[in-house]
Design a protein around this motif. Structure first.
Motif, PDB file in Angstrom:
ATOM      1  N   GLN A 390       0.861  -1.173   0.000  1.00 20.91           N
ATOM      2  CA  GLN A 390       0.000   0.000   0.000  1.00 20.91           C
ATOM      3  C   GLN A 390       0.905   1.233   0.000  1.00 20.91           C
ATOM      4  O   GLN A 390       1.806   1.337   0.829  1.00 20.91           O
ATOM      5  N   VAL A 391       0.672   2.119  -0.916  1.00 19.65           N
ATOM      6  CA  VAL A 391       1.508   3.309  -1.028  1.00 19.65           C
ATOM      7  C   VAL A 391       0.823   4.458  -0.308  1.00 19.65           C
ATOM      8  O   VAL A 391      -0.220   4.957  -0.747  1.00 19.65           O
ATOM      9  N   ASP A 404       3.916   6.519 -12.788  1.00 21.44           N
ATOM     10  CA  ASP A 404       3.662   5.375 -13.666  1.00 21.44           C
ATOM     11  C   ASP A 404       3.113   4.185 -12.894  1.00 21.44           C
ATOM     12  O   ASP A 404       2.530   3.276 -13.487  1.00 21.44           O
ATOM     13  N   HIS A 405       3.302   4.166 -11.580  1.00 21.38           N
ATOM     14  CA  HIS A 405       2.911   3.003 -10.789  1.00 21.38           C
ATOM     15  C   HIS A 405       1.898   3.323  -9.695  1.00 21.38           C
ATOM     16  O   HIS A 405       1.345   2.423  -9.097  1.00 21.38           O
ATOM     17  N   ILE A 406       1.696   4.588  -9.396  1.00 16.57           N
ATOM     18  CA  ILE A 406       0.618   4.954  -8.464  1.00 16.57           C
ATOM     19  C   ILE A 406      -0.170   6.094  -9.088  1.00 16.57           C
ATOM     20  O   ILE A 406       0.363   6.887  -9.855  1.00 16.57           O
ATOM     21  N   ALA A 407      -1.445   6.132  -8.756  1.00 19.18           N
ATOM     22  CA  ALA A 407      -2.295   7.187  -9.307  1.00 19.18           C
ATOM     23  C   ALA A 407      -3.426   7.471  -8.335  1.00 19.18           C
ATOM     24  O   ALA A 407      -3.941   6.558  -7.689  1.00 19.18           O
ATOM     25  N   PRO A 408      -3.806   8.742  -8.226  1.00 22.22           N
ATOM     26  CA  PRO A 408      -4.991   9.048  -7.409  1.00 22.22           C
ATOM     27  C   PRO A 408      -6.239   8.518  -8.093  1.00 22.22           C
ATOM     28  O   PRO A 408      -6.275   8.341  -9.310  1.00 22.22           O
ATOM     29  N   THR A 409      -7.252   8.245  -7.299  1.00 20.19           N
ATOM     30  CA  THR A 409      -8.531   7.787  -7.826  1.00 20.19           C
ATOM     31  C   THR A 409      -9.526   8.950  -7.770  1.00 20.19           C
ATOM     32  O   THR A 409      -9.169  10.068  -7.398  1.00 20.19           O
ATOM     33  N   ALA A 410     -10.759   8.660  -8.140  1.00 18.09           N
ATOM     34  CA  ALA A 410     -11.803   9.679  -8.018  1.00 18.09           C
ATOM     35  C   ALA A 410     -11.999  10.077  -6.559  1.00 18.09           C
ATOM     36  O   ALA A 410     -12.517  11.149  -6.260  1.00 18.09           O
ATOM     37  N   TYR A 411     -11.571   9.215  -5.656  1.00 21.14           N
ATOM     38  CA  TYR A 411     -11.698   9.480  -4.226  1.00 21.14           C
ATOM     39  C   TYR A 411     -10.411  10.123  -3.706  1.00 21.14           C
ATOM     40  O   TYR A 411     -10.280  10.387  -2.518  1.00 21.14           O
ATOM     41  N   LEU A 413      -7.680   9.416  -2.457  1.00 24.02           N
ATOM     42  CA  LEU A 413      -6.940   8.433  -1.677  1.00 24.02           C
ATOM     43  C   LEU A 413      -7.869   7.295  -1.284  1.00 24.02           C
ATOM     44  O   LEU A 413      -9.065   7.503  -1.113  1.00 24.02           O
ATOM     45  N   PRO A 414      -7.344   6.084  -1.094  1.00 22.22           N
ATOM     46  CA  PRO A 414      -5.941   5.686  -1.223  1.00 22.22           C
ATOM     47  C   PRO A 414      -5.507   5.596  -2.679  1.00 22.22           C
ATOM     48  O   PRO A 414      -6.340   5.477  -3.574  1.00 22.22           O
ATOM     49  N   TYR A 415      -4.187   5.653  -2.896  1.00 19.69           N
ATOM     50  CA  TYR A 415      -3.668   5.563  -4.241  1.00 19.69           C
ATOM     51  C   TYR A 415      -3.941   4.185  -4.852  1.00 19.69           C
ATOM     52  O   TYR A 415      -3.940   3.169  -4.162  1.00 19.69           O
ATOM     53  N   PHE A 547     -10.190  -0.582  -2.592  1.00 17.05           N
ATOM     54  CA  PHE A 547      -8.840  -0.749  -2.068  1.00 17.05           C
ATOM     55  C   PHE A 547      -8.163  -1.894  -2.795  1.00 17.05           C
ATOM     56  O   PHE A 547      -8.615  -3.037  -2.763  1.00 17.05           O
ATOM     57  N   THR A 548      -7.038  -1.628  -3.419  1.00 19.00           N
ATOM     58  CA  THR A 548      -6.397  -2.562  -4.331  1.00 19.00           C
ATOM     59  C   THR A 548      -6.124  -3.914  -3.685  1.00 19.00           C
ATOM     60  O   THR A 548      -6.290  -4.947  -4.321  1.00 19.00           O
TER      61      THR A 548
END
Length: 852
Positions: A390-391, A404-411, A413-415, A547-548
């Protein structure tokens, strides 16, 4: 009404560890509250009750009559916290909203730019900062001299200087000036597990850890005297009940001599009610410490491993901050050797040992991940946590792996994390702590789909949405729909997007649209239905999650249409659910014929039931539970925004109606149905679901005839569910069997104890079995199956015997029951009476029987 200076809010949104331990209060907020109480400032901790809607949460917070609301915020809770924050501001724009905790400490600009209703962020520790804030705000003074905050001024975000870490001048007792949250009554001791902080911080710099950021890579302590005073208080408050004290320090034994001294003091005190657990680093432990742990009453200890790859241990700075490539990662290899040895020593002392690992670390290969799994397997620990990376905001890993490996979502956080390989395909070892979690979660996903599709009974009485099916949405959801959902869904409502044409990734668009419209969305699933064709499952459900780390695979739900014979030999074991539709007179007659064949057998093998039996679509129609349409437990909302209360129900309104309007419509339909069918005087009324929406081919007269002619039909439709539950409970270790194949269900396949005359069902008499319990025997073990909660409960043969008699003779009195028990168990009158009194009280307290 009492006015509180500040109300602390911690919504416990998806906090699995604390939920598992039964912990509700946030210990960080409790320390702040204790500090404020010592200065005569009244505060309140808001703890949300399960299954509440967003408006209810806001209403309950507003009832505390406060002008300051403080949110404990983590990356995972940011989304729900900001929704609560927005709704509070709509009701009272003058409320000051304060965000504190790990996320505001490292990402204050990020969240304040994202959410304009956040007034202030408290960075790092909050005790002294909150005291100064409350003092300034209560006197309408500026806050520009309050250290450790970020705030808004003239449309800008101002970031005041950091506050120095809190500490007294006493070495080893730097934190003793902080009042104890237990002795200040900020934390309850009436729980099975209590949390204790003996130190704050960690000097290490692991690149993924946000705890070390909060502590600024430093460590401060409570003195041992302070700790012992808390333990004495908790031990007395336990009042004879066993309590586990959980030391939640980041590294409890990092000062190993101090940890040993704490153990010696605990041994000398001889606490009668307390046992202990802790988490720490393996490289600050030895055999003497483990021996003292055992003598002091420690039962388990958890160690961070993270990875068994020396290269990755160096990359994440687990052992040292400098490169280890030149010496061949010698220090990391020694760390792993010490790990093996110390785990062995802890196990030899009889301590339950647990380790935690993280998969998906930057540049990790699948081979390195499998090496870690092999290392954990060889340790033979009690359990391990199978974490995925978890980042967190502010951590080194967030900066290192880049956009390239993490991105914000419509929410925000969390990434969302992109892993270097498919981490979801890694196998879980048998002792994985997440294994049971995933089994339970997958089981719950099945149950949610079953409830939506009518494959499972529902006896929940409350009137708030639990499951929502959105059908064939092509355009963005309307504002009216979003408003309806926001007002009426529970915080943990499950969404199903039902669309045959949309690919799974496209569902993210819908969830983002709903999130942007302030719908408190937590989990969403995709259901695709297609025309049956050879080799392809006609129905699949894709389980997704915000959550991924909790994403899971697809499950196939295979429709078996006419004819009713023949099953696929290539069915994936236990993961493919056979569903039959009763949609014609022919299919109904075939179902009844098959039911009668089943009742002629006494023994059914569990695996065969799972592979070669089926579920009934709209099974609730034939169950003994409440018609789920009557409870508005789940709703189908189509693209025209019309609402149906079940899969084959008719429209009862639109999203422009209130839930109260929908419920009134349902109650009117129900009243007319009961009057028309004469349900209140029916002999089988208590085992009939009274379906409101019958299929077109079946008249009410025919439906009533079938329910009267086959009163135990509900046990047939529950057969596979019982088998599935047995397998699930066995997989999760909640039930253990050498073999599980002989399944007998009372009143359907056989009589386990009772062989006398059955009497007609009646609503009159002294004792009546609740309709949502089924008694069955598996090998030589007896169980209740609770239809409403899809749970199993083991019971004794005598309790099963008494239950079965009442199930076959509803309305019996105690004398009838006593005579039968004396004859069946060859007891005298006194023995039978004592056993009956105890058994009936137990059944009544379990809510299994009603006593008229």
């Amino acid at each position: 009404m009492q006015k509180y200076s500040v109300v602390f809010v911690s919504p416990q949104y998806e906090d699995l560890k604390n939920s598992f331990m039964g912990i509700t209060n946030n210990i960080g907020a409790a320390y702040i509250r204790a500090y404020l109480k010592a200065r005569n400032i009244e505060t309140m901790q808001y703890i949300r009750t399960p299954d509440v809607t967003l408006p209810v949460i806001v209403e309950e917070i507003m009832s505390y009559n406060t002008s300051l609301v403080g949110f404990t915020c983590y990356d995972k809770t940011y989304y729900i916290n900001k929704l609560i924050c927005r709704e509070l501001k709509k009701l009272n724009p003058d409320i000051t909203t304060i965000f504190g905790g790990p996320t505001p400490s490292s990402a204050d600009y990020l969240i304040m730019e994202d959410e304009p209703e956040i007034d202030i962020c408290v960075r790092h520790e909050g005790e002294q900062t909150m005291y100064e804030l409350i003092d300034r705000l209560s006197r309408n003074l500026p806050v520009d001299d309050v250290q450790g905050i970020s705030y808004r001024k003239d449309g800008r975000i101002i970031r005041n200087a950091d506050r120095p870490q809190l500490a007294s001048g006493e070495r080893g007792g730097e934190l003793d000036f902080l009042p104890s949250p237990y002795q200040m009554n900020m934390l309850s001791t009436d729980t099975a597990v209590v949390q204790l902080v003996s130190s704050r911080g960690c000097p290490y710099s692991c690149i993924f850890c946000n705890n070390s950021i909060m502590g600024r890579h430093n460590i401060r302590y409570h003195s041992i005297d302070y700790i012992m005073k808390d333990l004495r208080y908790i031990n007395v408050a336990a009042n004879g009940k066993p309590v586990t004290a959980f030391f939640v320090d980041d590294a409890f034994t990092i000062n190993i001599n101090r940890a040993k001294e704490i153990c010696k003091r605990i041994i000398a005190e001889n606490f009668t009610n307390l046992s202990f657990i802790c988490q720490t680093r393996i490289d600050y432990a030895d055999g003497e410490l483990f021996s003292l742990f055992k003598a002091a009453g420690f039962t388990e200890i958890a160690f961070g491993l993270d990875t068994a790859s020396p290269r990755l241990l160096n990359l994440i700075k687990k052992v040292r901050n400098t490169s280890g490539e030149k010496d061949g990662y010698a220090k990391e290899k020694k760390f792993l050797d010490d790990y093996r040895n110390n785990i062995r020593l802890a196990r030899e002392e009889g301590l339950d040992t647990y380790v935690s690992v993280i998969f998906g670390l930057p540049t990790e290969t699948e081979d390195e991940a499998r090496t870690t799994l092999a290392f954990v397997r060889d340790l033979a620990v009690k359990g391990y946590t199978h974490n995925l990376l978890q980042v967190f905001t502010g951590t080194e890993v967030a900066n290192r792996i880049g956009p390239d490996h993490i991105a914000p979502t419509a929410y925000l956080l969390p990434y969302k994390v992109t892993y270097p390989y498919d981490v979801h395909k890694l196998p879980h070892l048998d002792n994985s702590m997440h294994r049971r979690l995933f089994l339970e979660t997958n089981h719950k996903d099945h149950m949610d789909f079953f409830h939506l599709w009518g494959l499972s009974a529902c006896t929940e009485r409350e009137r708030a949405l639990r499951i929502v099916g959105l059908e064939n949405y092509k355009a963005p959801p309307s504002v009216v729909l979003a408003d309806f959902l926001k007002k009426n869904i529970k915080l943990d409502t499950i969404f199903f997007f039902i669309d045959n044409t949309v690919q799974s990734d496209e569902q993210d668009i819908h969830t983002q649209e709903l999130a942007m419209m302030e719908v408190p969305l937590r989990k969403y699933n995709q259901v695709r239905i297609s025309t049956p064709s050879p080799g392809l499952p006609p129905k699949t459900i894709k389980v997704n999650d915000l959550f991924t780390e909790y994403q899971r695979e697809e499950f196939d739900f295979t429709y078996l249409l006419e004819p009713f014979s023949g099953f696929s030999e290539e069915v994936e074991k236990y993961n493919t659910i056979h569903i039959k539709q009763i949609n014609s007179e022919k299919s109904l007659n075939a179902f009844i014929e098959e039911m009668e064949i089943l009742t002629s057998f006494d023994i059914h093998e569990i695996p065969k039931l799972l592979e070669h039996y089926y579920y009934i679509e709209d099974k609730c129609r034939w169950s003994c539970a409440f018609c789920r349409a009557r409870r508005l437990h789940s709703l189908f909302i189509n693209e025209n925004e019309k609402i149906r209360p079940c899969l084959h129900g008719r429209s009862i309104g639109t999203v422009q109606d209130t839930v109260d309007d929908l419920f009134i419509t349902i109650k009117n339909i129900e009243k007319e149905m009961i009057d028309r069918r004469g349900c209140n005087t029916c002999a089988v009324e208590h085992v009939c679901s009274k379906c409101l929406f019958l299929p077109d081919f079946l008249s009410e007269r025919e439906y009533c005839r079938i329910r009267k002619e086959y009163p135990h039909i509900y046990k047939t439709v529950e057969l596979k569910q019982i088998a599935y539950q047995i397998l699930f409970y066995s997989k999760t270790g909640q039930l253990k069997f050498d073999a599980f194949h002989e399944l007998q269900i009372s009143g359907l396949f056989s009589n386990l104890f009772y062989t006398g005359e059955k009497i007609s069902c009646s609503n009159h008499g002294n004792y009546r079995v609740r309709k949502d319990y089924i008694l069955f025997r598996l090998d030589n073990n007896y169980f209740f199956y609770n239809i409403s909660k899809t749970r199993l409960l083991r019971l004794s043969d005598k309790l099963a015997c008494i239950f079965e008699f009442m199930d076959n003779r509803p309305g019996c009195d105690k004398e009838e029951l006593s005579v039968w028990v004396r004859e069946n168990y060859r007891m005298d009158e006194s023995e039978a009476s004592q056993m009956l009194d105890k058994a009936l009280l137990m059944l009544k307290n379990m809510n299994v029987i009603n006593i008229d």
